[in-house]
Design a protein around this motif. Structure first.
Motif, mmCIF file in Angstrom:
data_model
loop_
_atom_site.group_PDB
_atom_site.id
_atom_site.type_symbol
_atom_site.label_atom_id
_atom_site.label_comp_id
_atom_site.label_asym_id
_atom_site.label_seq_id
_atom_site.Cartn_x
_atom_site.Cartn_y
_atom_site.Cartn_z
ATOM 1 N N GLY A 228 4.609 -24.117 -62.929
ATOM 2 C CA GLY A 228 5.260 -24.727 -64.030
ATOM 3 C C GLY A 228 4.300 -25.312 -65.166
ATOM 4 O O GLY A 228 3.100 -25.438 -65.016
ATOM 5 N N PHE A 229 4.954 -25.422 -66.518
ATOM 6 C CA PHE A 229 3.919 -26.127 -67.320
ATOM 7 C C PHE A 229 4.767 -27.068 -68.068
ATOM 8 O O PHE A 229 6.120 -27.369 -68.103
ATOM 9 C CB PHE A 229 3.869 -25.026 -68.418
ATOM 10 N N ASP A 230 3.944 -28.043 -68.589
ATOM 11 C CA ASP A 230 4.664 -29.429 -69.188
ATOM 12 C C ASP A 230 4.767 -28.849 -70.815
ATOM 13 O O ASP A 230 4.806 -27.874 -70.891
ATOM 14 C CB ASP A 230 3.684 -30.417 -69.077
ATOM 15 N N ALA A 231 5.373 -29.944 -71.529
ATOM 16 C CA ALA A 231 5.774 -29.777 -72.685
ATOM 17 C C ALA A 231 4.678 -28.967 -73.834
ATOM 18 O O ALA A 231 4.505 -28.317 -74.833
ATOM 19 C CB ALA A 231 5.987 -30.759 -73.592
ATOM 20 N N THR A 232 3.316 -29.489 -73.285
ATOM 21 C CA THR A 232 2.155 -29.053 -74.046
ATOM 22 C C THR A 232 1.547 -27.716 -73.560
ATOM 23 O O THR A 232 0.624 -27.106 -74.163
ATOM 24 C CB THR A 232 0.929 -30.218 -74.031
ATOM 25 N N GLY A 233 2.091 -27.096 -72.620
ATOM 26 C CA GLY A 233 1.642 -25.914 -72.046
ATOM 27 C C GLY A 233 0.864 -25.930 -70.948
ATOM 28 O O GLY A 233 0.342 -25.017 -70.316
ATOM 29 N N ASN A 234 0.520 -27.208 -70.417
ATOM 30 C CA ASN A 234 -0.402 -27.267 -69.245
ATOM 31 C C ASN A 234 0.290 -27.033 -67.933
ATOM 32 O O ASN A 234 1.201 -27.673 -67.835
ATOM 33 C CB ASN A 234 -1.204 -28.841 -69.418
ATOM 34 N N ILE A 258 10.810 -28.701 -67.126
ATOM 35 C CA ILE A 258 9.792 -28.214 -66.808
ATOM 36 C C ILE A 258 9.927 -26.474 -67.037
ATOM 37 O O ILE A 258 11.002 -25.900 -66.741
ATOM 38 C CB ILE A 258 9.455 -28.121 -65.305
ATOM 39 N N ARG A 259 9.001 -26.021 -67.792
ATOM 40 C CA ARG A 259 9.181 -24.571 -68.130
ATOM 41 C C ARG A 259 8.428 -23.788 -67.073
ATOM 42 O O ARG A 259 7.337 -24.335 -66.445
ATOM 43 C CB ARG A 259 8.228 -24.154 -69.518
ATOM 44 N N ILE A 260 9.066 -22.960 -66.216
ATOM 45 C CA ILE A 260 8.468 -22.154 -64.988
ATOM 46 C C ILE A 260 8.254 -20.837 -65.451
ATOM 47 O O ILE A 260 8.788 -20.304 -66.304
ATOM 48 C CB ILE A 260 9.417 -22.439 -63.978
ATOM 49 N N ARG A 261 7.291 -20.227 -64.403
ATOM 50 C CA ARG A 261 6.978 -18.767 -64.572
ATOM 51 C C ARG A 261 7.740 -18.244 -63.366
ATOM 52 O O ARG A 261 7.596 -18.515 -62.180
ATOM 53 C CB ARG A 261 5.600 -18.564 -64.431
#
Length: 934
Positions: A228-234, A258-261
């Motif tokens: 997963g990635f936070d709002a800043t892309g980390n 959360i943005r997930i792959r």
């Protein structure tokens, strides 16, 4: 009797059914107790009786000599119910002699029952012993039963405990199974991790759907395989996930996006919340995470943003009035077209939905607002309506409004975007088109429009009636299929070529409708062109010619009958004058001959031939409607009843005649002629039934309305009395019906008919102001219906009685002015009258008679005048004589007359009439009668 409340206690019954003993298999342990008690007590029967509210169940019964095994038995006569009601032992040495038990009608006399009581005090039944003989129960007997009942109850309690433990185990398994099933079926992801190790204890199926990959067992927090990635892309580390943080901190983490792959390499969005799970002592034993898939919502929000951008461009490019209603804030915004279309300036519009509502027409407001709200509340996504909307100048525009309802991922409506189109001009055009369609539907002609290929595009209401096809059936179909016509198929190219040249085509032809029956039609086909002279289609206007053809045929038939009638009437007129001379001369000759003279027989033959000729002329006059009628107000039923006996003599024994006369009211007609009609019709009916049959005569009242008269020209609407004569004979073909009233037309053998029977009927009825119709088919018999105008009262005419004079005629001395243009008739009439003593002054015509009346100094008592004469007719003469000799009496005579008297069908009832040819006896009787009248 048992205590009813104890017997039906819900707590007791629940405890009884909770044992599981009712209707259960036999059990050796319980059977051992009953056998043991029976052996010790020496009784025939011992039982474990379990009692519900209406019957008892023997769970175990020891009865080696009895016939009652274990099972259900009624409570009637049972003493175990008393054990339940009392809650204590019931001991009966001889129940038959015990008060309160003697009426049970039981074959058991000795009974001892001990309550089977649970730990909660509920009495389930009794451990009891029976004997059909009286018995004194000893203390030992009671103690044995009591001890064994305790043992039985202990066994039952053990059974209850085992059943309860088994049920608890089943419930626990069910709860676990249910919890797992619920977890697996939840629409969100659920993950359970052990604390403090972080080991994944449970992952539901929805997690696999969200992450698009299977989850392998993970022994600790570092072994989780999600990305997963936070709002800043980390990228999230293993310990940064909300579930891991709860495992480590024992604290709740709320709604973290959360943005997930995902497993297939695509990106998605989730919202994860996690919370600790504590045991009964408050210790955290696990952590649970709830994962909601936000991918679709994010896509929808992005689509809305794109739509908003497009909306702004469309709002500027379209002529429609675009509006956007935010349901969360109730704000409403418009594009610039609101000013160009309705005249409302943006800076004067209050930006809330109420401004729109206030501009709705008051008669449309509730309907429009209610319809839009129903779509919003009902989960719909689209709405449309037509209504009137107020412009800035106060007038109203007809608008068509369409709206789209946007909803969030929960289905809640958040926004409505719509477009209003001013359709005022279109509404006017549509109204004009509807009005034109209504006009075409009101036309009493079939109006059909087709395209150039002949497919129907319009089919008016009269076309539905004429051709039988409903408009929705006809539109879209080829016109040739709906109205097949060989003529139109043969001339289709001609019609099309004329239409292409801008010309109309009109023609008559046979056409079929839906029913398949052909009928004559008149069709006019005209082309419809556009401004470039291109044929857009054709308009066909058609009418049914059936009625017109029928009327034309009836008119031709009427003309034919009138022409023949005029010919027959003219012949009869001249012939009657000749017959008058012949008959009067034969009478004069007979007076001068001795009865034994051989010549007298020859004269009689001449007189007989003259009489037959007179009968023939009467029929010709009746047919030609030039006969002088002497009408009276008649009851048609009376005429039928008076002539019926004579009619029965005319028919054979193999023919039955019956009448059904129900008519009420009166008609004006000549009674003799009505009798002649009935005779002619009955004779014709008789001749049509050579093998016998039935003749029916019927009268009834009839109201002929405009519908009937439109199909039976030239009938006049009104009230009529109908006379019908029907038979069961051979019937008529169509050709026979069409010629039935023609004079001298007959289907009978030569010498058996003159062909004047129905012609005479036709003439009499028509001269009486009535109508006659034939209903007949070959082999189905024939019925003739005659309609005579009904009159309201029998007082319409005053009818005098005709007095028969004696054979020896009274002599007279009065002066008679005789006016007759036929010299032979004039001379014979004068001779007969003078011979009887009268003074006769003869005149050849009306002018001469007036001269005589003017110059004659003496009294003239009677004018005897022919009706039809050159110059002045008889009626005119009588009227002029009345002016100079008011007291002169008058007597008309004629073979026929064509003046206005006869065209009306009768002479005045107050006037006397002598029909030619007449005898000297009739002449003298009538003259004497007129002179003797006051």
């Amino acid at each position: 009797m048992a205590n009813e409340s104890a017997l039906t206690s819900p707590q007791r019954l629940a405890a009884l059914h909770n044992t599981g003993l009712l209707e259960s298999p036999a059990e050796e342990r319980l059977d051992g107790f009953t056998r043991l008690a029976a052996q010790i007590l020496g009784v025939p029967k011992v039982a474990i009786s379990l009692v519900d509210e209406t019957r008892q169940y023997f769970k175990s019964a020891s009865c080696p000599t009895a016939s009652e095994p274990a099972g259900w038995y009624p409570l009637e006569g049972c003493y175990c119910q008393d054990v339940i009601g009392r809650g204590s032992p019931v001991i009966l040495a001889d129940a038959w002699n015990e008060s309160g038990f003697s009426d049970r009608r039981s074959n058991v006399r000795a009974y001892a029952g001990i309550p089977l009581r649970t730990a909660n005090g509920n009495v389930l039944g009794a451990f009891c012993a029976f004997d059909e003989r009286p018995r004194d129960w000893s203390k030992r007997d009671i103690d044995v039963l009591t001890a064994l009942s305790v043992a039985v109850m202990s066994e039952i309690q053990r059974r209850i405990a085992e059943r309860s433990a088994h049920d608890s185990q089943l419930r626990l398994m069910a709860e676990r199974t249910l919890a797992h099933a619920v977890q697996q079926q939840m629409p969100v992801g659920v993950v359970v991790a052990e604390v403090p190790s972080g080991r994944l204890v449970s992952v539901n199926a929805q997690m696999t759907e969200i992450f698009r990959m299977p989850f392998k067992p993970a022994a600790d927090l570092q072994s989780y395989e999600w990305t997963g990635f936070d709002a800043t892309g980390n990228r999230y580390s293993a310990l940064e996930w909300p579930l891991a943080r709860t495992v480590l901190t024992r604290e709740t983490v709320r709604a973290e996006e959360i943005r997930i792959r995902r497993g297939d390499g695509s990106d998605g969005f989730i919202r994860m919340s996690s919370a600790p799970v504590r045991d009964s002592e408050g210790k955290v034993v696990s952590a649970v995470a709830i994962v909601v898939d936000m991918t679709d919502q994010r896509e929808a929000e992005r689509a809305v943003r794109v739509t908003d951008e497009r909306f702004k461009f469309v709002a500027k490019a379209t002529n429609d009035v675009i509006w956007d209603w935010d349901l969360r804030t109730n704000s409403l915004v418009w594009n610039d077209s609101v000013e160009t279309v309705f005249g409302h300036k943006q800076n004067r519009i209050y930006p809330e939905i109420q401004w729109w509502r206030d501009h709705l027409h008051v008669q449309d407001r509730d309907r429009v607002i209610g319809g839009l709200q129903a779509v919003i509340d009902g989960g719909g996504t689209s709405w449309s309506d037509h209504y009137r909307y107020r412009r800035a100048d106060g007038t109203y525009a007809n608008v068509m409004d369409r709206g789209y309802v946007a909803r969030d991922n929960t289905g809640a409506a958040i926004r409505v975007i719509g477009a209003m189109t001013d359709i005022t001009e279109r509404s006017r055009s549509e109204a004009a088109i509807r009005f034109q369609a209504q006009l075409l539907n009101a036309v009493q002609q079939a109006v059909v429009a087709t395209d150039p290929d002949g497919l129907v595009i319009f089919w008016n209401t009269f076309a539905e009636k004429l051709y039988g096809w409903a408009a929705d059936e006809a539109v879209g179909k080829p016109i040739e299929e709906l109205t097949p016509s060989p003529f139109l198929r043969q001339h289709a190219s001609e019609i099309f070529e004329r239409g292409a040249a801008g010309e109309s085509w009109t023609g008559e032809f046979l056409v079929q409708g839906k029913a398949g029956k052909a009928f004559p039609a008149l069709l006019t086909t005209s082309p419809v062109r556009d401004e470039h002279n291109i044929v857009l289609g054709f308009v066909r206007v058609s009418i049914d010619l059936t009625e017109r053809r029928n009327l034309e045929e009836q008119f031709r038939q009427s003309q034919k009958m009138d022409a023949v009638g005029r010919l027959a009437g003219g012949i009869a007129h001249d012939f009657n004058n000749l017959l008058t001379v012949i008959r009067l001369n034969t009478e004069i000759i007979m007076e001068g001959l001795d009865p034994t003279d051989p010549r007298s027989e020859d004269v009689k033959q001449i007189r007989s031939a003259a009489e037959r000729a007179s009968s023939l002329t009467r029929q010709l006059l009746a047919f030609s409607r030039k006969q002088i009628l002497q009408p009276r107000v008649l009851d048609m039923n009376s005429v039928v009843s008076s002539v019926e006996p004579m009619l029965r003599r005319l028919i054979g024994e193999d023919i039955v005649i019956g009448s059904n006369c129900t008519a009420r009211g009166y008609v004006v007609a000549d009674p003799g002629q009505l009798e002649q009609i009935l005779v002619n019709l009955v004779v014709n009916a008789r001749d049509a039934m050579p093998q016998g049959g039935r003749i029916s005569i019927e009268t009834q009242n009839a109201e002929l309305d405009e519908t009937y008269t439109s199909e039976h020209a030239p009938v006049v609407p009104g009230r009529y009395v109908m006379l019908a004569v029907g038979d069961t004979g051979v019937g008529m073909t169509r050709d026979t019906r069409e010629h039935a009233f023609d004079p001298f037309f007959t289907t009978k053998e030569a010498g058996k008919g003159t062909g004047l029977g129905l012609a005479t009927v036709y003439g009499i009825v028509k001269q009486s102001g009535g109508y006659v119709w034939i209903y007949s088919e070959p082999g189905q018999g024939t019925t003739l219906k005659l309609y005579f105008p009904e009159v309201s009262s029998a007082a319409a005419f005053k009818t005098g009685e005709y007095k028969i004079m004696a054979k020896e005629q009274a002599r007279g001395s009065e002066t008679i002015l005789l006016v007759e243009d036929e010299e032979a008739v004039r001379g014979l009439t004068s001779r007969i009258l003078e011979k009887q003593g009268y003074r006769v002054i003869a005149a050849q015509h009306g002018r001469e008679a007036m001269d005589i009346a003017t110059k004659e100094a003496g009294h003239i008592d009677l004018v005897l005048t022919d009706i039809v004469m050159p110059g002045m007719n008889g009626r005119g003469l009588v009227e002029r004589l009345a002016g100079i000799r008011p007291r002169i009496k008058s007597l008309y005579m004629s073979g026929y007359t064509d003046d206005d008297i006869v065209r009306r069908g009768f002479i005045e009832p107050s006037k006397s009439f002598l029909q030619k040819p007449f005898t000297s006896e009739a002449l003298l009787q009538t003259v004497r009668k007129v002179l003797d009248e006051g």
